[in-house]
Design a protein around this motif. Sequence first.
Motif, PDB file in Angstrom:
ATOM      1  N   THR A  36       0.848  -1.194   0.000  1.00  0.00           N
ATOM      2  CA  THR A  36       0.000   0.000   0.000  1.00  0.00           C
ATOM      3  C   THR A  36       0.883   1.243   0.000  1.00  0.00           C
ATOM      4  O   THR A  36       1.750   1.393   0.866  1.00  0.00           O
ATOM      5  CB  THR A  36      -0.918   0.016   1.233  1.00  0.00           C
ATOM      6  OG1 THR A  36      -1.764  -1.141   1.211  1.00  0.00           O
ATOM      7  CG2 THR A  36      -1.787   1.262   1.250  1.00  0.00           C
ATOM      8  N   ARG A  51       0.890   5.347   0.336  1.00  0.00           N
ATOM      9  CA  ARG A  51       0.084   6.466   0.827  1.00  0.00           C
ATOM     10  C   ARG A  51       0.882   7.755   0.705  1.00  0.00           C
ATOM     11  O   ARG A  51       2.031   7.829   1.140  1.00  0.00           O
ATOM     12  CB  ARG A  51      -0.312   6.261   2.289  1.00  0.00           C
ATOM     13  CG  ARG A  51      -1.382   5.210   2.501  1.00  0.00           C
ATOM     14  CD  ARG A  51      -1.874   5.215   3.953  1.00  0.00           C
ATOM     15  NE  ARG A  51      -2.936   4.236   4.136  1.00  0.00           N
ATOM     16  CZ  ARG A  51      -2.727   2.960   4.458  1.00  0.00           C
ATOM     17  NH1 ARG A  51      -1.483   2.519   4.623  1.00  0.00           N
ATOM     18  NH2 ARG A  51      -3.739   2.142   4.614  1.00  0.00           N
ATOM     19  N   HIS A  55       0.389  11.693   1.834  1.00  0.00           N
ATOM     20  CA  HIS A  55      -0.400  12.702   2.537  1.00  0.00           C
ATOM     21  C   HIS A  55       0.201  14.064   2.235  1.00  0.00           C
ATOM     22  O   HIS A  55       1.415  14.272   2.381  1.00  0.00           O
ATOM     23  CB  HIS A  55      -0.410  12.453   4.043  1.00  0.00           C
ATOM     24  CG  HIS A  55      -1.235  13.464   4.794  1.00  0.00           C
ATOM     25  ND1 HIS A  55      -2.607  13.533   4.682  1.00  0.00           N
ATOM     26  CD2 HIS A  55      -0.873  14.465   5.647  1.00  0.00           C
ATOM     27  CE1 HIS A  55      -3.067  14.518   5.435  1.00  0.00           C
ATOM     28  NE2 HIS A  55      -2.024  15.101   6.024  1.00  0.00           N
ATOM     29  N   THR A  71      -5.028  12.816   1.556  1.00  0.00           N
ATOM     30  CA  THR A  71      -4.340  11.536   1.498  1.00  0.00           C
ATOM     31  C   THR A  71      -4.830  10.723   0.304  1.00  0.00           C
ATOM     32  O   THR A  71      -6.042  10.525   0.124  1.00  0.00           O
ATOM     33  CB  THR A  71      -4.577  10.730   2.785  1.00  0.00           C
ATOM     34  OG1 THR A  71      -4.087  11.473   3.905  1.00  0.00           O
ATOM     35  CG2 THR A  71      -3.844   9.389   2.731  1.00  0.00           C
ATOM     36  N   THR A  88      -4.276   6.947  -1.682  1.00  0.00           N
ATOM     37  CA  THR A  88      -3.833   5.584  -1.426  1.00  0.00           C
ATOM     38  C   THR A  88      -3.899   4.782  -2.716  1.00  0.00           C
ATOM     39  O   THR A  88      -4.852   4.902  -3.498  1.00  0.00           O
ATOM     40  CB  THR A  88      -4.721   4.925  -0.357  1.00  0.00           C
ATOM     41  OG1 THR A  88      -4.663   5.709   0.840  1.00  0.00           O
ATOM     42  CG2 THR A  88      -4.237   3.516  -0.042  1.00  0.00           C
ATOM     43  N   TRP A  89      -2.897   3.956  -2.920  1.00  0.00           N
ATOM     44  CA  TRP A  89      -2.840   3.097  -4.114  1.00  0.00           C
ATOM     45  C   TRP A  89      -2.217   1.768  -3.714  1.00  0.00           C
ATOM     46  O   TRP A  89      -1.317   1.716  -2.859  1.00  0.00           O
ATOM     47  CB  TRP A  89      -2.008   3.773  -5.202  1.00  0.00           C
ATOM     48  CG  TRP A  89      -1.903   3.004  -6.490  1.00  0.00           C
ATOM     49  CD1 TRP A  89      -2.921   2.611  -7.288  1.00  0.00           C
ATOM     50  CD2 TRP A  89      -0.685   2.555  -7.111  1.00  0.00           C
ATOM     51  NE1 TRP A  89      -2.441   1.945  -8.391  1.00  0.00           N
ATOM     52  CE2 TRP A  89      -1.073   1.890  -8.310  1.00  0.00           C
ATOM     53  CE3 TRP A  89       0.651   2.650  -6.798  1.00  0.00           C
ATOM     54  CZ2 TRP A  89      -0.143   1.327  -9.179  1.00  0.00           C
ATOM     55  CZ3 TRP A  89       1.582   2.089  -7.655  1.00  0.00           C
ATOM     56  CH2 TRP A  89       1.187   1.433  -8.836  1.00  0.00           C
ATOM     57  N   HIS A  90      -2.685   0.689  -4.343  1.00  0.00           N
ATOM     58  CA  HIS A  90      -2.206  -0.654  -4.032  1.00  0.00           C
ATOM     59  C   HIS A  90      -1.484  -1.238  -5.243  1.00  0.00           C
ATOM     60  O   HIS A  90      -1.944  -1.104  -6.378  1.00  0.00           O
ATOM     61  CB  HIS A  90      -3.370  -1.553  -3.630  1.00  0.00           C
ATOM     62  CG  HIS A  90      -4.159  -1.035  -2.468  1.00  0.00           C
ATOM     63  ND1 HIS A  90      -3.739  -1.143  -1.165  1.00  0.00           N
ATOM     64  CD2 HIS A  90      -5.355  -0.366  -2.428  1.00  0.00           C
ATOM     65  CE1 HIS A  90      -4.625  -0.575  -0.364  1.00  0.00           C
ATOM     66  NE2 HIS A  90      -5.612  -0.098  -1.108  1.00  0.00           N
TER      67      HIS A  90
END
Length: 512
Positions: free
Chosen positions: A437, A439, A441, A470, A472-474
Amino acid sequence: MCDDDRTSGPFGRRALLMTGAAAALTVNGVSFAAADDGGGPAQGAARTGEETRKVTGRLPTGAPDYVHLPVEVPHGVREIAVSYTYDRPATPPGTAGNACDIGIFDERGTDLGGRGFRGWSGGARTEFFLRADDATPGYLPGPVNPGTWHVVLGPYTVAPQGLTYEVTITLRHGPRGTPRTPTYPPQRAKGRGRSWYRGDNHLHSVHSDGKRTPAQIAALARAAGLDFLTTTEHNTTAAHSAWDGLWGDDLLILTGEEVTTRNGHVVAMGTDPGVFIDWRYRARDGAFPRFARRIHRAGGLVVPAHPHATCIGCNWKFGYAEADAVEIWNGPFTLDDEVAVAEWDNALVTHAHGRGRFLPGVGHSDAHRDPDVIGLPQTVVLADDLSRDAILDGIRAGRAYLAESSALTLTFTATGPQGQHATIGGRLPVPASTPVTLRLHVTGAPPDSSIRFLTDQGRLFTTPLPTSGTATWHTTPANAAYVRAEVRHPPTAPGAPGPMAAMTNPVFLGRA
């Protein structure tokens, strides 16, 4: 190659010298009468007053990079002063006109990397002086010893009509002043322990072609929220001792130099105070590795500056084998910075797949004068403390992000399923199929900005800046050998990304 109006005496010959670097033309020089018949002040009354000589000449298109004008200096000289002029004829559209730099070397000689350097002002000044206790900004105070000095002209560009110059040398006689003991900035400030520190490592003052004094720069750096800066004048170390009283617990001042060659500029970042790095060579001369080693021996970093700048001689031609980092953002973000970022990203791909070194990216203002903004951009470094060694270690390791102002902060992390963690410049050493993951911010981002995550496959994730700040990317290491983040302003041209507001160095994923 050079027409000169002095054709007799000990300097009546002309010599084209290949010094192991750029070619240098030695032209007819000037000789001043000795202080007395015996050649020294101890055998006669000390001379007072001053003497002046003029030398004129003409350089054709294609003249060597440097023209040495010998000056025989007798005993009893207190001060040497030099002024010069050259013609600026009109040129056809698209053709460079005349531009000629100037500097001086003392009786210790003009050898490449030697000890004779006494100052350089490029094309920023038409006159200068130096003596034991004082000198024009850009020049080093010190005694005017007897012997052969050299005024050095640097015909940067020459018009088709040629370049006609006149150099005036004045020697002032009398007792020498008392040499000054230079005061250099300390190499540590109070700081906050291990933290993110903001700095601008490419700045110019009145000691080269800038218009601001060191005091003005220090005040602007504090107003910009910077924790450190590096003084990097073009081809001179004269500013290293000009910051007395300007540092403090809140501001670390590092010393360096912008080594300005005819085939690109390199920031010698954080070198030992007083260490001069020569610039009189081209890429074809093979001399750069020697001076890169000199920067390293002086404790500094080799950082090619604005590698795709469009000014004559500004873009980088020496390769990156000796570099420690690369300046990919210089001043307000423009097309040449976009090209530099793209080239740097290609190098990241090469490194991520085991075929090259990791070169961190840095950003600096290159500020010279109003309205140039100090700290646009700035390099924000994770360092163990606010000291020269800690800051340079952080940059060398890539623990840095770039931002357009201190209002903008980034936190960028990669996390594995079992709590593994890495941040900017680090590596998350998990198997290729492991879910990761990412992240980012952001605080203080400009309105309507967007976030982009880029990998060795290119840009794989884009989103408008979330209200929370924030994104988020997987992904997995198999899908992304590294991930870096950008914050962009809204586009200003159709089909093009918006200007950069902030960007990170990469986080590497997978086992090395």
